[in-house]
Design a protein around this motif. Structure first.
Motif, mmCIF file in Angstrom:
data_model
loop_
_atom_site.group_PDB
_atom_site.id
_atom_site.type_symbol
_atom_site.label_atom_id
_atom_site.label_comp_id
_atom_site.label_asym_id
_atom_site.label_seq_id
_atom_site.Cartn_x
_atom_site.Cartn_y
_atom_site.Cartn_z
ATOM 1 N N GLY A 1 30.393 23.075 -11.610
ATOM 2 C CA GLY A 1 28.829 22.798 -11.387
ATOM 3 C C GLY A 1 28.306 22.659 -10.229
ATOM 4 N N LYS A 2 27.024 22.810 -10.014
ATOM 5 C CA LYS A 2 26.348 22.690 -8.638
ATOM 6 C C LYS A 2 26.169 21.402 -8.381
ATOM 7 N N ASP A 3 26.482 20.785 -7.099
ATOM 8 C CA ASP A 3 26.073 19.455 -6.797
ATOM 9 C C ASP A 3 24.651 19.351 -6.700
ATOM 10 N N CYS A 4 24.029 18.081 -6.908
ATOM 11 C CA CYS A 4 22.635 17.810 -6.481
ATOM 12 C C CYS A 4 22.646 16.711 -5.395
ATOM 13 N N GLU A 5 22.102 17.223 -4.288
ATOM 14 C CA GLU A 5 22.071 16.266 -3.153
ATOM 15 C C GLU A 5 20.567 15.797 -3.075
ATOM 16 N N VAL A 6 20.332 14.336 -2.917
ATOM 17 C CA VAL A 6 19.196 13.862 -2.582
ATOM 18 C C VAL A 6 19.163 13.162 -1.446
ATOM 19 N N HIS A 7 18.224 13.520 -0.541
ATOM 20 C CA HIS A 7 17.960 12.918 1.000
ATOM 21 C C HIS A 7 17.458 11.690 0.799
ATOM 22 N N VAL A 8 17.902 10.639 1.376
ATOM 23 C CA VAL A 8 17.284 9.230 1.451
ATOM 24 C C VAL A 8 17.124 8.881 2.731
ATOM 25 N N SER B 1 0.887 -1.309 0.085
ATOM 26 C CA SER B 1 -0.197 0.171 -0.046
ATOM 27 C C SER B 1 0.782 1.374 0.027
ATOM 28 N N ASN B 2 0.708 1.971 1.051
ATOM 29 C CA ASN B 2 1.543 3.340 1.107
ATOM 30 C C ASN B 2 2.956 3.240 1.378
ATOM 31 N N PHE B 3 3.269 2.011 2.025
ATOM 32 C CA PHE B 3 5.006 2.067 2.278
ATOM 33 C C PHE B 3 5.485 1.528 1.123
ATOM 34 N N LEU C 1 14.527 -1.676 6.733
ATOM 35 C CA LEU C 1 14.283 -1.304 7.984
ATOM 36 C C LEU C 1 15.445 -1.216 9.108
ATOM 37 N N ILE C 2 15.875 -0.391 9.652
ATOM 38 C CA ILE C 2 16.958 -0.635 10.750
ATOM 39 C C ILE C 2 16.018 -0.440 12.090
ATOM 40 N N ALA C 3 16.103 -1.493 12.938
ATOM 41 C CA ALA C 3 15.435 -1.580 14.321
ATOM 42 C C ALA C 3 16.223 -2.266 15.132
ATOM 43 N N ASP C 4 16.185 -2.121 16.540
ATOM 44 C CA ASP C 4 16.803 -2.895 17.536
ATOM 45 C C ASP C 4 16.355 -4.309 17.656
ATOM 46 N N VAL C 5 14.827 -4.265 17.483
ATOM 47 C CA VAL C 5 14.284 -5.729 17.532
ATOM 48 C C VAL C 5 13.199 -5.821 16.377
ATOM 49 N N GLY C 6 13.094 -6.913 15.849
ATOM 50 C CA GLY C 6 12.257 -7.147 14.819
ATOM 51 C C GLY C 6 11.260 -8.150 15.312
ATOM 52 N N LEU C 7 9.995 -7.968 15.055
ATOM 53 C CA LEU C 7 9.091 -9.000 15.709
ATOM 54 C C LEU C 7 8.734 -10.122 14.498
ATOM 55 N N VAL C 8 8.896 -11.349 14.903
ATOM 56 C CA VAL C 8 8.791 -12.282 13.601
ATOM 57 C C VAL C 8 7.451 -13.359 14.098
ATOM 58 N N GLY C 9 6.907 -13.528 13.205
ATOM 59 C CA GLY C 9 5.578 -14.495 13.514
ATOM 60 C C GLY C 9 4.842 -14.717 12.264
ATOM 61 N N PHE C 10 3.953 -15.700 12.497
ATOM 62 C CA PHE C 10 3.087 -15.953 11.554
ATOM 63 C C PHE C 10 1.884 -14.953 11.518
ATOM 64 N N PRO C 11 0.903 -14.890 10.573
ATOM 65 C CA PRO C 11 -0.309 -14.018 10.642
ATOM 66 C C PRO C 11 -1.065 -14.397 11.834
ATOM 67 N N ASN C 12 -1.735 -13.301 12.682
ATOM 68 C CA ASN C 12 -2.534 -13.406 13.728
ATOM 69 C C ASN C 12 -1.898 -13.932 14.968
ATOM 70 N N ARG D 1 19.302 10.694 5.645
ATOM 71 C CA ARG D 1 19.011 11.647 6.514
ATOM 72 C C ARG D 1 17.511 11.145 7.310
ATOM 73 N N GLU D 2 17.520 11.260 8.582
ATOM 74 C CA GLU D 2 16.385 10.842 9.440
ATOM 75 C C GLU D 2 15.178 11.547 9.006
ATOM 76 N N ARG D 3 14.000 10.980 9.458
ATOM 77 C CA ARG D 3 12.492 11.336 8.930
ATOM 78 C C ARG D 3 12.491 11.511 7.386
ATOM 79 N N THR D 4 13.213 10.938 6.453
ATOM 80 C CA THR D 4 12.893 10.963 5.090
ATOM 81 C C THR D 4 12.433 9.440 4.782
ATOM 82 N N THR D 5 11.496 9.518 3.920
ATOM 83 C CA THR D 5 10.915 8.110 3.321
ATOM 84 C C THR D 5 10.962 8.103 1.821
ATOM 85 N N LEU D 6 11.135 6.980 1.258
ATOM 86 C CA LEU D 6 11.017 7.007 -0.121
ATOM 87 C C LEU D 6 9.876 7.573 -0.795
ATOM 88 N N LYS D 7 8.657 7.269 -0.036
ATOM 89 C CA LYS D 7 7.543 7.816 -0.544
ATOM 90 C C LYS D 7 7.504 9.391 -0.668
#
Length: 355
Positions: A74-81, A2-4, A136-147, A39-45
């Motif tokens: 020439g002027k550099d082009c910086e893209v925040h990711v 979806s939106n991600f 995604l970078i996270a300290d802990v990843g929740l792993v499990g089957f649906p539900n 850069r923090e608080r940046t998304t591909l969306k």
């Protein structure tokens, strides 16, 4: 998803160099470069929304002239990711990685300015199409089957507000939350879309899910004490079989995932017969080899996960939630201390060898 968005294809082009000045041997300025900057608080969306054409072109170098024999660059082009980006070329080969805020990657180099070596004609900048692949970078990843109750757990231990419903596949995009402790320590937790059997072979969400597990420091397996069945067409799996299957899926995707520190949360302890099921599961986990004959051979992982802690919980009643938060904190702190100790030993060894 979806939106991600966790994959984006973009076109990058370095600037063309400036013209040289043949009469006076003047040199044109170099073309600008295209840089990806983490850069923090940046998304591909947000990148896709801001730059719908997904084209990034750096500035042209200045021409050489009587007033300025050496033209300006020439002027550099910086893209925040976002943090956690892998940069892949057109063939899918990784050419760069950005994991910390401020890290930079040169995506396209500018062309040289005109000079004696180039007969005073400028060179064009580098151009190519690259893929930005987010893990995604996270300290802990929740792993499990649906539900299994991962979304409910995330909402209980953190300030995240994931969508929750009582049927499989509610989570169709990763959710990030943060556990806040009294001493202001924060631990990030990622609820990753539910695995299904065959995810390593890209069934269901397959690699879209599993690639995010790679960047988490630790795993937290969430298992339904009463077992799991995706649909009437699939096998019913006990809690013990579920743990084996999850381990197998992680192992088949990438063996190193099974070596990550792991905790086990046994959810839905408010259900009838949960206590008896837990006693049986704990016996099976203490000596897993004695119970492997109960499952099909292809379900058995080569290496079983070593759990740093097994915590019975109920996201419905709140039972065990505080104990789980304490266990997560302890496990993360121990891992950090271990990493620091290894770093100190390496430094000491370098000092000794240099002497």
């Amino acid at each position: 998803y979806s939106n991600f968005i966790d994959d984006l294809r973009v076109y990058v082009r370095g600037g063309t160099g400036g013209m040289g000045y043949p009469n006076l041997g003047g040199e044109g300025g170099r073309g600008g470069d295209v840089w990806f900057v983490a850069r923090e608080r940046t998304t591909l969306k947000s990148i896709r929304e801001k730059y719908p054409h997904k084209r990034f072109v750096a500035g042209t170098g200045a021409n050489s002239s009587v007033k300025a024999l050496k033209g300006e660059k020439g002027k550099d082009c910086e893209v925040h990711v976002p943090l956690g980006i892998s940069v892949l070329d057109g063939d899918g080969k990784q050419i760069g990685e950005l994991n910390a805020a401020g890290e930079r990657f040169l995506a396209a180099r500018g062309g040289l300015g005109g000079s004696l070596a180039t007969n005073f004609l400028p060179c064009k900048g580098q151009r190519r199409t690259v893929h930005l692949d987010l893990k995604l970078i996270a300290d802990v990843g929740l792993v499990g089957f649906p539900n299994a109750g991962k979304s409910s757990l995330l909402s209980k231990i953190s300030h995240a507000k994931p969508e929750i419903a009582n049927y499989p596949f509610t989570t169709i995009q990763p959710e990030l939350g943060k556990i806040m402790y009294a001493d202001y320590k924060q631990i990030s937790v990622a609820d990753l879309p539910g695995l299904i059997e065959g995810a390593h072979a890209n069934k269901g969400m397959g690699h879209k899910f599993l690639k995010h597990v790679e960047r988490t420091k630790q795993l937290l397996l969430v298992v339904d004490i009463s077992g799991f069945q995706l649909s009437i067409k699939t096998h019913f799996r006990t809690a013990f079989e579920t743990i084996l299957l999850l381990t197998k899926e992680l192992e088949l995707y990438k063996e190193e995932l099974v070596t990550k520190p792991a905790l086990l949360a046994i959810n839905k302890m408010d259900l009838p017969c949960a206590k008896d099921n837990l006693d049986e599961l704990m016996t099976q986990l203490e000596n897993p080899q004695d119970f492997l004959h109960l499952v099909e051979e292809e379900m058995i992982p080569a290496n079983t996960l070593e759990f740093r802690g097994v915590i019975p919980i109920s996201t419905y009643t709140g039972e065990g939630i505080e104990e789980l938060k304490t266990c997560i904190r302890k496990s993360i702190d121990e891992q950090a201390e271990q990493v620091n100790e290894e770093y100190r030993k390496k430094k000491l060894l370098l000092l000794q060898t240099s002497k």
